[in-house]
Design an enzyme around this catalytic site. Sequence first.
Site, mmCIF file in Angstrom:
data_model
loop_
_atom_site.group_PDB
_atom_site.id
_atom_site.type_symbol
_atom_site.label_atom_id
_atom_site.label_comp_id
_atom_site.label_asym_id
_atom_site.label_seq_id
_atom_site.Cartn_x
_atom_site.Cartn_y
_atom_site.Cartn_z
ATOM 1 N N TRP A 106 0.818 -1.222 0.000
ATOM 2 C CA TRP A 106 0.000 0.000 0.000
ATOM 3 C C TRP A 106 0.843 1.258 0.000
ATOM 4 O O TRP A 106 0.446 2.281 -0.564
ATOM 5 C CB TRP A 106 -0.989 -0.001 1.175
ATOM 6 C CG TRP A 106 -2.070 -1.031 1.010
ATOM 7 C CD1 TRP A 106 -2.310 -2.111 1.811
ATOM 8 C CD2 TRP A 106 -3.064 -1.088 -0.037
ATOM 9 N NE1 TRP A 106 -3.377 -2.837 1.329
ATOM 10 C CE2 TRP A 106 -3.853 -2.235 0.203
ATOM 11 C CE3 TRP A 106 -3.347 -0.294 -1.147
ATOM 12 C CZ2 TRP A 106 -4.918 -2.600 -0.632
ATOM 13 C CZ3 TRP A 106 -4.409 -0.662 -1.981
ATOM 14 C CH2 TRP A 106 -5.175 -1.794 -1.719
ATOM 15 N N ASP A 176 -1.669 6.549 6.520
ATOM 16 C CA ASP A 176 -2.744 5.696 5.988
ATOM 17 C C ASP A 176 -3.067 4.694 7.100
ATOM 18 O O ASP A 176 -2.307 3.757 7.346
ATOM 19 C CB ASP A 176 -2.264 4.980 4.716
ATOM 20 C CG ASP A 176 -3.280 3.954 4.199
ATOM 21 O OD1 ASP A 176 -4.356 3.804 4.814
ATOM 22 O OD2 ASP A 176 -2.983 3.313 3.166
ATOM 23 N N LYS A 200 -12.536 -1.649 6.927
ATOM 24 C CA LYS A 200 -11.837 -2.591 7.803
ATOM 25 C C LYS A 200 -12.263 -2.414 9.258
ATOM 26 O O LYS A 200 -12.713 -3.371 9.875
ATOM 27 C CB LYS A 200 -10.325 -2.444 7.664
ATOM 28 C CG LYS A 200 -9.789 -3.130 6.402
ATOM 29 C CD LYS A 200 -9.286 -2.191 5.366
ATOM 30 C CE LYS A 200 -8.861 -2.927 4.091
ATOM 31 N NZ LYS A 200 -8.183 -2.023 3.164
#
Length: 366
Positions: A106, A176, A200
Amino acid sequence: MKTAMERAINFNAGPAVLPVSVLERAREEMLNFENTGMSVMEMSHRSKAFEGILTKAIAGFRRVLGIPENYDVLFLQGGATLQFSMVPMNLCLSNQPMDYIHTGYWSKKAIDEAEKVGTCRLAATSEPQKFMRLPRLEEIKLDEKASYAYLCSNNTIEGTQWREFPDTGEIPLVGDMSSDILSHRFDVRKFGLIFAGAQKNIGPSGVTVVIIRKDLAERGSAKLPVMLQYRTHTKNNSLYNTPPTFGIYIAWLVMEWVESLGGLAAMERLNEEKAGILYRAIDESGFYRCPVEKQDRSWMNVVYRIKDGDEALEKKFVEEAKAQGMVGLQGHRAVGGLRASIYNAHPIEGVKTLVDFMKEFRKKNG
Ligand SMILES: *Cc1c(COP(=O)(O)O)cnc(C)c1O
């Protein structure tokens, strides 16, 4: 069909398991939210009822995360992935590099987008260690003129997690936190901007939470497309256009659920306990193996292999687990292996059931 009491034991990486009590409340309010005669999906985003939901969702985040007054809480669309672009577009200063800490899949995606905007530096990377650990704080080398520094707090795919964040001084730190926000305590003031896709630990997909220091919302050029400027959303309290109303509603309910359990301190205790049970079972087995260095292991995504990567046996493991109601245990397609995502809403009983299954599976196949 499974009834409410026979829900899957859900190890999906995202979208992921939500608290049963939140789903039940949403069901109760589905046809008639607080005597409006309609569901949240059917009401105007400019209505009093929705204004109440938005206000309570923001207040919930502020209380749970201890967000100071000089930050705004935004609910945007485009996922965490759009933030990979919006962050550099708004925060990159001319002739001042953007400092990225590269810790996996990511962060790579974020770096690729930032490189389209300006000059990226690697302030640290754990690529030589195949991302199986995080850079130590003293290994991070920031350019003192950096526009901002960037990290991914929990590497969902590699299974690493920062629990202590670097102090970047005057350089705004961007995080993030898509896969571990709300999972443990931390000081929001260490960051200039935090973002998290909701699917999530917060709620359904389609809403992205951005926590931004007010001065940084003003940094981007006013020539950027209006939807891509943070100031558009801070000035309009996330109501410049139609926001993802139902997702915001569920996020509010999840905030209340976190508070009902005792807030972040309680989540932290529970997550440490859940992850501990699973990592212990892996380490003691001599059959399963977690490739991640102990001090950097994620409490959210437990990544492991069978016998150093016996793919046939791993496939069998996933299939047999599924037959017993445990879903989502295959590793990300980019890395293979096994992964148990045990976010806030994943009950401790699910982890214990998995550990029992792992023992049985080892006896039969070890
Ligand atoms: C899931 C995830 C993303 C991608 O989120 P989208 O909402 O699908 O764009 C980004 N970063 C991390 C850390 C993630 O876990």
